[in-house]
Design a protein around this motif. Structure first.
Motif, PDB file in Angstrom:
ATOM      1  N   VAL A 198      47.397  49.825  38.993  1.00  0.00           N
ATOM      2  CA  VAL A 198      46.540  48.761  39.530  1.00  0.00           C
ATOM      3  C   VAL A 198      46.794  48.556  41.028  1.00  0.00           C
ATOM      4  O   VAL A 198      45.893  48.132  41.759  1.00  0.00           O
ATOM      5  CB  VAL A 198      46.732  47.421  38.772  1.00  0.00           C
ATOM      6  CG1 VAL A 198      46.397  47.576  37.296  1.00  0.00           C
ATOM      7  CG2 VAL A 198      48.113  46.838  38.984  1.00  0.00           C
ATOM      8  N   TYR A 199      48.015  48.877  41.466  1.00  0.00           N
ATOM      9  CA  TYR A 199      48.331  48.696  42.886  1.00  0.00           C
ATOM     10  C   TYR A 199      47.663  49.760  43.756  1.00  0.00           C
ATOM     11  O   TYR A 199      47.592  49.619  44.979  1.00  0.00           O
ATOM     12  CB  TYR A 199      49.851  48.722  43.081  1.00  0.00           C
ATOM     13  CG  TYR A 199      50.538  47.579  42.366  1.00  0.00           C
ATOM     14  CD1 TYR A 199      50.501  46.297  42.881  1.00  0.00           C
ATOM     15  CD2 TYR A 199      51.195  47.790  41.146  1.00  0.00           C
ATOM     16  CE1 TYR A 199      51.114  45.251  42.217  1.00  0.00           C
ATOM     17  CE2 TYR A 199      51.810  46.750  40.480  1.00  0.00           C
ATOM     18  CZ  TYR A 199      51.757  45.474  41.012  1.00  0.00           C
ATOM     19  OH  TYR A 199      52.361  44.426  40.345  1.00  0.00           O
ATOM     20  N   PHE A 200      47.172  50.819  43.119  1.00  0.00           N
ATOM     21  CA  PHE A 200      46.356  51.824  43.807  1.00  0.00           C
ATOM     22  C   PHE A 200      44.871  51.506  43.624  1.00  0.00           C
ATOM     23  O   PHE A 200      44.071  51.621  44.552  1.00  0.00           O
ATOM     24  CB  PHE A 200      46.664  53.222  43.264  1.00  0.00           C
ATOM     25  CG  PHE A 200      45.681  54.271  43.700  1.00  0.00           C
ATOM     26  CD1 PHE A 200      45.726  54.814  44.977  1.00  0.00           C
ATOM     27  CD2 PHE A 200      44.687  54.709  42.821  1.00  0.00           C
ATOM     28  CE1 PHE A 200      44.810  55.778  45.379  1.00  0.00           C
ATOM     29  CE2 PHE A 200      43.767  55.678  43.216  1.00  0.00           C
ATOM     30  CZ  PHE A 200      43.838  56.206  44.501  1.00  0.00           C
ATOM     31  N   ILE A 201      44.502  51.089  42.410  1.00  0.00           N
ATOM     32  CA  ILE A 201      43.095  50.825  42.087  1.00  0.00           C
ATOM     33  C   ILE A 201      42.540  49.664  42.903  1.00  0.00           C
ATOM     34  O   ILE A 201      41.404  49.725  43.407  1.00  0.00           O
ATOM     35  CB  ILE A 201      42.940  50.547  40.572  1.00  0.00           C
ATOM     36  CG1 ILE A 201      43.268  51.811  39.770  1.00  0.00           C
ATOM     37  CG2 ILE A 201      41.534  50.066  40.248  1.00  0.00           C
ATOM     38  CD1 ILE A 201      43.404  51.572  38.275  1.00  0.00           C
ATOM     39  N   LEU A 202      43.323  48.596  43.052  1.00  0.00           N
ATOM     40  CA  LEU A 202      42.821  47.409  43.751  1.00  0.00           C
ATOM     41  C   LEU A 202      42.424  47.683  45.204  1.00  0.00           C
ATOM     42  O   LEU A 202      41.327  47.283  45.625  1.00  0.00           O
ATOM     43  CB  LEU A 202      43.857  46.282  43.683  1.00  0.00           C
ATOM     44  CG  LEU A 202      43.973  45.574  42.331  1.00  0.00           C
ATOM     45  CD1 LEU A 202      45.098  44.565  42.355  1.00  0.00           C
ATOM     46  CD2 LEU A 202      42.660  44.884  41.959  1.00  0.00           C
ATOM     47  N   PRO A 203      43.271  48.360  46.010  1.00  0.00           N
ATOM     48  CA  PRO A 203      42.831  48.673  47.382  1.00  0.00           C
ATOM     49  C   PRO A 203      41.566  49.537  47.415  1.00  0.00           C
ATOM     50  O   PRO A 203      40.720  49.357  48.296  1.00  0.00           O
ATOM     51  CB  PRO A 203      44.032  49.420  47.974  1.00  0.00           C
ATOM     52  CG  PRO A 203      45.199  48.965  47.184  1.00  0.00           C
ATOM     53  CD  PRO A 203      44.672  48.755  45.795  1.00  0.00           C
ATOM     54  N   VAL A 204      41.455  50.449  46.451  1.00  0.00           N
ATOM     55  CA  VAL A 204      40.253  51.289  46.396  1.00  0.00           C
ATOM     56  C   VAL A 204      39.027  50.428  46.103  1.00  0.00           C
ATOM     57  O   VAL A 204      37.976  50.571  46.746  1.00  0.00           O
ATOM     58  CB  VAL A 204      40.405  52.396  45.328  1.00  0.00           C
ATOM     59  CG1 VAL A 204      39.084  53.143  45.126  1.00  0.00           C
ATOM     60  CG2 VAL A 204      41.507  53.369  45.736  1.00  0.00           C
ATOM     61  N   LEU A 205      39.155  49.496  45.135  1.00  0.00           N
ATOM     62  CA  LEU A 205      38.044  48.590  44.813  1.00  0.00           C
ATOM     63  C   LEU A 205      37.638  47.748  46.020  1.00  0.00           C
ATOM     64  O   LEU A 205      36.450  47.534  46.273  1.00  0.00           O
ATOM     65  CB  LEU A 205      38.447  47.653  43.662  1.00  0.00           C
ATOM     66  CG  LEU A 205      38.554  48.247  42.265  1.00  0.00           C
ATOM     67  CD1 LEU A 205      38.989  47.174  41.273  1.00  0.00           C
ATOM     68  CD2 LEU A 205      37.228  48.859  41.823  1.00  0.00           C
ATOM     69  N   LEU A 206      38.625  47.291  46.765  1.00  0.00           N
ATOM     70  CA  LEU A 206      38.345  46.429  47.904  1.00  0.00           C
ATOM     71  C   LEU A 206      37.720  47.190  49.066  1.00  0.00           C
ATOM     72  O   LEU A 206      36.791  46.696  49.719  1.00  0.00           O
ATOM     73  CB  LEU A 206      39.643  45.745  48.363  1.00  0.00           C
ATOM     74  CG  LEU A 206      39.524  44.809  49.569  1.00  0.00           C
ATOM     75  CD1 LEU A 206      38.610  43.634  49.246  1.00  0.00           C
ATOM     76  CD2 LEU A 206      40.895  44.313  49.993  1.00  0.00           C
ATOM     77  N   LEU A 207      38.216  48.381  49.337  1.00  0.00           N
ATOM     78  CA  LEU A 207      37.830  49.096  50.555  1.00  0.00           C
ATOM     79  C   LEU A 207      36.744  50.142  50.340  1.00  0.00           C
ATOM     80  O   LEU A 207      36.247  50.710  51.324  1.00  0.00           O
ATOM     81  CB  LEU A 207      39.075  49.744  51.177  1.00  0.00           C
ATOM     82  CG  LEU A 207      40.176  48.773  51.596  1.00  0.00           C
ATOM     83  CD1 LEU A 207      41.397  49.517  52.102  1.00  0.00           C
ATOM     84  CD2 LEU A 207      39.662  47.786  52.654  1.00  0.00           C
ATOM     85  N   TRP A 208      36.378  50.422  49.082  1.00  0.00           N
ATOM     86  CA  TRP A 208      35.324  51.399  48.832  1.00  0.00           C
ATOM     87  C   TRP A 208      34.015  50.889  49.443  1.00  0.00           C
ATOM     88  O   TRP A 208      33.534  49.819  49.128  1.00  0.00           O
ATOM     89  CB  TRP A 208      35.139  51.596  47.335  1.00  0.00           C
ATOM     90  CG  TRP A 208      34.208  52.733  47.002  1.00  0.00           C
ATOM     91  CD1 TRP A 208      32.857  52.666  46.803  1.00  0.00           C
ATOM     92  CD2 TRP A 208      34.572  54.098  46.837  1.00  0.00           C
ATOM     93  NE1 TRP A 208      32.356  53.896  46.527  1.00  0.00           N
ATOM     94  CE2 TRP A 208      33.383  54.808  46.537  1.00  0.00           C
ATOM     95  CE3 TRP A 208      35.787  54.795  46.901  1.00  0.00           C
ATOM     96  CZ2 TRP A 208      33.369  56.181  46.308  1.00  0.00           C
ATOM     97  CZ3 TRP A 208      35.776  56.162  46.680  1.00  0.00           C
ATOM     98  CH2 TRP A 208      34.589  56.838  46.390  1.00  0.00           C
ATOM     99  N   GLY A 209      33.456  51.651  50.348  1.00  0.00           N
ATOM    100  CA  GLY A 209      32.213  51.241  51.006  1.00  0.00           C
ATOM    101  C   GLY A 209      32.411  50.307  52.179  1.00  0.00           C
ATOM    102  O   GLY A 209      31.432  49.852  52.779  1.00  0.00           O
TER     103      GLY A 209
END
Length: 395
Positions: free
Chosen positions: A9-20
């Motif tokens: 989740v500590y990898f997934i969350l930054p991706v969710l936030l910064l994607w796009g």
């Protein structure tokens, strides 16, 4: 290996936030206060709040027996109030901006702002009440009435939607009957401050204003109003000295958080437990530390938002169901926990924390969508939006 998946989740969350995400070009600025951007960020924070609630059930230090503790979400356990502070800031900010930009905004204010929150409170209260009966919780008539009235929380995550209508009403009466804008802002701020002073005088209990989480971030509501009032002066100043403020705000966040942890240990919100004669003062000193960290968190988020536009389809979608997801996901947190809100045994306990997170999210999202549709039917908002769309196309 399965137990280690939760750390993803500590990898997934930054991706969710910064994607796009789109950084602003040199000399250009993003509107970090736009409804689109703030809704997207609130959608992201709602996911973090879900992890906060699951963390409290899986790895909080107060869990007993200690064999129940499963590592993974420790980061989220103590920061729930920091996450909610962003929502309260924009509750205040949005109310003030709408008052000054929308004609006759206060007409129908209670129906548009207060009633949806109250409806969300009691619709989820009924759902949780039925769930409590189904899992076998025993209650007498007085206990049932306490639950159904929300004097005792049937849905354990509803403090926010209990206090928010009172803040909205304080705003409404202040701006309805006080003609001078500055005095109306002062009146609303005074109401929230008095609420905080009252909260610090009440010991932890099973009913209304149960503990510090009921009031340790509510100051962001009047801060949002004050920010909106002076926005035309604040934003140009921030742009002029942007990197000074941005670097200072980001660098200060962790030390301020550490200080808030120190204050909780040294002064304590729980003075009644060791018969401290100065328990109220201890709570207020601890509260001050959390006022600092929440204010800096929101300030840092706003500053970063001035240079980076966040938003993708997922965050945009989550931003449309933040209130409903916030209120309903806890049902699945409880159903998959060791016990249902500290009472009877939960029917579907899940020990794999990553699976726990996936199940809560997978059931929470469609439930939030259905809940939003239900609220729309009751309030008639669906028909109103459809009419607005027709008028837009006609014009």
């Amino acid at each position: 290996m399965g137990k280690q998946l939760i750390y993803s989740v500590y990898f997934i969350l930054p991706v969710l936030l910064l994607w796009g995400a789109k950084p602003a070009k040199k000399g250009e600025w993003n509107d970090g206060l736009s409804l689109e951007q703030t809704k997207a960020f609130q959608g992201f924070l709602t996911i973090c709040i879900m992890l906060h609630h699951i963390g409290q059930k899986t790895c909080a230090s107060w869990l007993f027996p200690k064999s129940r503790i499963i590592p993974g979400l420790e980061f989220f356990v103590p920061i729930g109030y920091i996450l909610v502070s962003f929502f309260l800031f924009f509750n205040g900010y949005g109310a003030y901006k709408s008052f000054h930009t929308k004609e006759n905004y206060l007409n129908g204010f209670v129906k548009k702002r207060v009633l949806p929150v109250v409806l969300a409170l009691y619709s989820t209260t009924v759902i949780f009440f039925i769930a409590r009966l189904l899992v076998g919780e025993k209650m007498d008539v007085p206990g049932a009435l306490l639950y159904l009235s929300s004097i005792k929380l049937c849905n354990p995550n509803t403090w926010y939607v209990i206090v928010l209508p009172f803040f909205y009403l304080a705003f409404y009466f202040s701006f309805m009957f006080i003609k001078k804008d500055g005095f109306a802002v002062f009146s609303t701020t005074a109401f929230v401050v008095l609420y905080m002073l009252l909260g610090t005088r009440i010991d932890h209990n099973d009913y209304l204003i149960r503990g510090e989480w009921w009031w340790n971030c509510v100051h962001m509501f009047p801060i949002g109003i004050i920010f909106a009032k002076y926005e035309n002066k604040i934003i140009p100043h921030l742009k002029k000295y942007y990197w000074v403020y941005a670097i200072a705000a980001v660098l200060a966040l962790y030390p301020l958080y550490l200080y808030s942890c120190f204050a909780q240990d040294f002064f304590s919100y729980y003075g009644e437990n060791f018969f401290a004669p100065d328990k109220v003062m201890r709570r207020r000193l601890t509260l001050l530390s959390q006022v600092l960290v929440t204010t800096d968190f929101v300030f840092a988020a706003l500053l970063l938002g001035m240079k980076v536009k966040i938003g993708n389809r997922f965050l945009k979608f989550m931003g449309t169901i933040t209130l409903e997801f916030y209120l309903i996901h806890g049902l699945f947190v409880e159903l998959c926990d060791h016990t249902f809100d500290g009472g009877v045994k939960s029917p579907f306990p899940i020990r794999n924390v990553f699976l726990y997170v996936l199940v809560v999210f997978a059931f929470g999202v469609p439930s939030a969508i259905l809940l939003k549709k239900l609220h729309g039917l009751i309030l008639g908002t669906g028909k109103r939006k459809a009419k607005e769309e027709i008028l837009k196309k006609a014009s």
